[in-house]
Design a protein around this motif. Structure first.
Motif, PDB file in Angstrom:
ATOM      1  N   UNK A  94      55.683  33.592  40.360  1.00 11.56           N
ATOM      2  CA  UNK A  94      54.356  32.983  40.371  1.00 11.56           C
ATOM      3  C   UNK A  94      53.765  33.084  38.973  1.00 11.56           C
ATOM      4  N   UNK A  95      52.737  32.331  38.742  1.00  7.21           N
ATOM      5  CA  UNK A  95      52.037  32.394  37.464  1.00  7.21           C
ATOM      6  C   UNK A  95      51.498  33.804  37.233  1.00  7.21           C
ATOM      7  N   UNK A  96      51.045  34.461  38.289  1.00 12.02           N
ATOM      8  CA  UNK A  96      50.543  35.827  38.168  1.00 12.02           C
ATOM      9  C   UNK A  96      51.632  36.782  37.702  1.00 12.02           C
ATOM     10  N   UNK A  97      52.862  36.606  38.205  1.00  9.43           N
ATOM     11  CA  UNK A  97      53.991  37.435  37.756  1.00  9.43           C
ATOM     12  C   UNK A  97      54.200  37.291  36.255  1.00  9.43           C
ATOM     13  N   UNK A  98      54.258  36.053  35.808  1.00  9.74           N
ATOM     14  CA  UNK A  98      54.524  35.772  34.397  1.00  9.74           C
ATOM     15  C   UNK A  98      53.385  36.298  33.526  1.00  9.74           C
ATOM     16  N   UNK A  99      52.149  36.042  33.934  1.00 12.15           N
ATOM     17  CA  UNK A  99      51.003  36.518  33.150  1.00 12.15           C
ATOM     18  C   UNK A  99      50.946  38.045  33.116  1.00 12.15           C
ATOM     19  N   UNK A 100      51.268  38.680  34.211  1.00 14.29           N
ATOM     20  CA  UNK A 100      51.255  40.140  34.257  1.00 14.29           C
ATOM     21  C   UNK A 100      52.283  40.753  33.315  1.00 14.29           C
ATOM     22  N   UNK A 101      53.489  40.207  33.339  1.00  6.49           N
ATOM     23  CA  UNK A 101      54.536  40.717  32.447  1.00  6.49           C
ATOM     24  C   UNK A 101      54.185  40.406  30.995  1.00  6.49           C
ATOM     25  N   UNK A 102      53.627  39.229  30.740  1.00  4.70           N
ATOM     26  CA  UNK A 102      53.214  38.880  29.369  1.00  4.70           C
ATOM     27  C   UNK A 102      52.152  39.854  28.870  1.00  4.70           C
ATOM     28  N   UNK A 103      51.233  40.227  29.722  1.00  2.00           N
ATOM     29  CA  UNK A 103      50.192  41.188  29.339  1.00  2.00           C
ATOM     30  C   UNK A 103      50.803  42.545  29.016  1.00  2.00           C
ATOM     31  N   UNK A 104      51.764  42.966  29.802  1.00  2.00           N
ATOM     32  CA  UNK A 104      52.456  44.239  29.540  1.00  2.00           C
ATOM     33  C   UNK A 104      53.179  44.176  28.200  1.00  2.00           C
ATOM     34  N   UNK A 105      53.864  43.069  27.932  1.00  2.00           N
ATOM     35  CA  UNK A 105      54.597  42.923  26.668  1.00  2.00           C
ATOM     36  C   UNK A 105      53.643  42.953  25.480  1.00  2.00           C
ATOM     37  N   UNK A 106      52.518  42.275  25.595  1.00  2.00           N
ATOM     38  CA  UNK A 106      51.519  42.301  24.514  1.00  2.00           C
ATOM     39  C   UNK A 106      51.047  43.728  24.282  1.00  2.00           C
ATOM     40  N   UNK A 107      50.790  44.467  25.344  1.00  2.00           N
ATOM     41  CA  UNK A 107      50.382  45.864  25.216  1.00  2.00           C
ATOM     42  C   UNK A 107      51.427  46.715  24.521  1.00  2.00           C
ATOM     43  N   UNK A 108      52.682  46.498  24.860  1.00  2.00           N
ATOM     44  CA  UNK A 108      53.781  47.247  24.239  1.00  2.00           C
ATOM     45  C   UNK A 108      53.860  46.924  22.749  1.00  2.00           C
ATOM     46  N   UNK A 109      53.726  45.649  22.417  1.00  2.00           N
ATOM     47  CA  UNK A 109      53.763  45.253  21.004  1.00  2.00           C
ATOM     48  C   UNK A 109      52.613  45.895  20.240  1.00  2.00           C
ATOM     49  N   UNK A 110      51.443  45.932  20.843  1.00  2.00           N
ATOM     50  CA  UNK A 110      50.286  46.548  20.179  1.00  2.00           C
ATOM     51  C   UNK A 110      50.526  48.049  19.962  1.00  2.00           C
ATOM     52  N   UNK A 111      50.975  48.723  20.993  1.00  2.00           N
ATOM     53  CA  UNK A 111      51.233  50.172  20.869  1.00  2.00           C
ATOM     54  C   UNK A 111      52.309  50.453  19.838  1.00  2.00           C
ATOM     55  N   UNK A 112      53.403  49.694  19.873  1.00  2.00           N
ATOM     56  CA  UNK A 112      54.480  49.894  18.886  1.00  2.00           C
ATOM     57  C   UNK A 112      53.970  49.626  17.477  1.00  2.00           C
ATOM     58  N   UNK A 113      53.156  48.597  17.309  1.00  2.00           N
ATOM     59  CA  UNK A 113      52.610  48.277  16.006  1.00  2.00           C
ATOM     60  C   UNK A 113      51.662  49.350  15.498  1.00  2.00           C
TER      61      UNK A 113
END
Length: 119
Positions: A94-113
């Motif tokens: 679902x769109x919610x699945x994709x958006x949720x995982x995208x949000x997690x990935x953005x968070x990971x990129x921010x933390x790693x950065x």
């Protein structure tokens, strides 16, 4: 001394996380087998081996990286689960699945950065 969370270390950490997600895929196949059948036992042992490999590699990862970086990257299991669900189990997203995982990935990129900028 803990190493910087460079691109190479993050890629290796993702391989460890992928192994963890593969153990989940095997577990789903185990659940589809008749209890204690030969196939059930074989898949169960394969799952146990995958979890054992993951445990050893995870210990090595946290030995060389900060725990905060390693643990945040473990959330990428969600992405791997989504990939496996599409290609192996032919499940729909679902769109919610994709958006949720995208949000997690953005968070990971921010933390790693942030961690790289601090070092």
């Amino acid at each position: 001394m803990k190493k910087k969370a460079g691109v190479g270390n993050i890629i290796l950490l993702q391989l460890v996380v992928m192994i963890y997600s593969v153990a989940d895929v095997i577990a789903k196949f185990v659940s589809r087998q008749e209890f204690m059948s030969a196939r059930y036992i074989m898949l169960f042992m394969l799952e146990f081996a995958a979890l054992g490999a993951y445990a050893i590699l995870w210990q090595q990862a946290i030995k060389h990286l900060e725990l905060s970086i390693a643990y945040v990257n473990k959330a990428m299991t969600l992405l791997w689960a989504m990939i496996w669900s599409i290609f192996i189990f032919h499940e729909s997203l679902t769109l919610q699945n994709v958006l949720g995982v995208a949000l997690v990935i953005v968070g990971i990129i921010i933390i790693n950065g942030e961690k790289e900028a601090d070092q």
